[in-house]
Design a protein around this motif. Sequence first.
Motif, mmCIF file in Angstrom:
data_model
loop_
_atom_site.group_PDB
_atom_site.id
_atom_site.type_symbol
_atom_site.label_atom_id
_atom_site.label_comp_id
_atom_site.label_asym_id
_atom_site.label_seq_id
_atom_site.Cartn_x
_atom_site.Cartn_y
_atom_site.Cartn_z
ATOM 1 N N VAL A 14 0.842 -1.206 0.000
ATOM 2 C CA VAL A 14 0.000 0.000 0.000
ATOM 3 C C VAL A 14 0.871 1.248 0.000
ATOM 4 O O VAL A 14 0.651 2.180 -0.789
ATOM 5 N N ALA A 15 1.883 1.287 0.863
ATOM 6 C CA ALA A 15 2.736 2.471 0.977
ATOM 7 C C ALA A 15 3.494 2.756 -0.321
ATOM 8 O O ALA A 15 3.531 3.898 -0.790
ATOM 9 N N VAL A 16 4.093 1.733 -0.924
ATOM 10 C CA VAL A 16 4.892 1.961 -2.133
ATOM 11 C C VAL A 16 3.989 2.344 -3.310
ATOM 12 O O VAL A 16 4.377 3.139 -4.168
ATOM 13 N N ASN A 17 2.771 1.823 -3.348
ATOM 14 C CA ASN A 17 1.860 2.201 -4.427
ATOM 15 C C ASN A 17 1.333 3.618 -4.256
ATOM 16 O O ASN A 17 1.167 4.347 -5.237
ATOM 17 N N LEU A 18 1.076 4.030 -3.020
ATOM 18 C CA LEU A 18 0.693 5.425 -2.772
ATOM 19 C C LEU A 18 1.833 6.365 -3.149
ATOM 20 O O LEU A 18 1.606 7.427 -3.744
ATOM 21 N N LEU A 19 3.052 5.978 -2.804
ATOM 22 C CA LEU A 19 4.221 6.786 -3.145
ATOM 23 C C LEU A 19 4.397 6.884 -4.666
ATOM 24 O O LEU A 19 4.672 7.963 -5.205
ATOM 25 N N ALA A 20 4.229 5.774 -5.356
ATOM 26 C CA ALA A 20 4.368 5.770 -6.816
ATOM 27 C C ALA A 20 3.290 6.639 -7.459
ATOM 28 O O ALA A 20 3.569 7.409 -8.388
#
Length: 108
Positions: A14-20
């Motif tokens: 979730v975190a890396v996709n929000l960041l991307a």
Amino acid sequence: MPGQFAIGVIGYVVAVNLLAYAAMVLDKARAENSSQRIPESTLLNLAIIGGSIGTVIAQQTIRHKTRKEPFRSRLVGIVLLQVLVLIALIVGLVVTGSPETLWQFLTF
């Protein structure tokens, strides 16, 4: 312990996709304002480390880098590779019967 691991993996994804997603939005805003852009390599690296879903969603929802080559082709390649790895892990889990057995098989 397995539940904590699953929560950690879900949190990471979730975190890396929000960041991307945020990086794509920021890059588009910078493009529109003629500001310093986020390098394509950074956007693709976010996709490689697990942010491909966020990158693709941003690409489609904000219409950013949809025709830009080779970015588009590289992103498609990343997504295909990640799908193949996911399928291999699922097959491995089915064959071995448990995550622990699969891990032991992979790290023998």
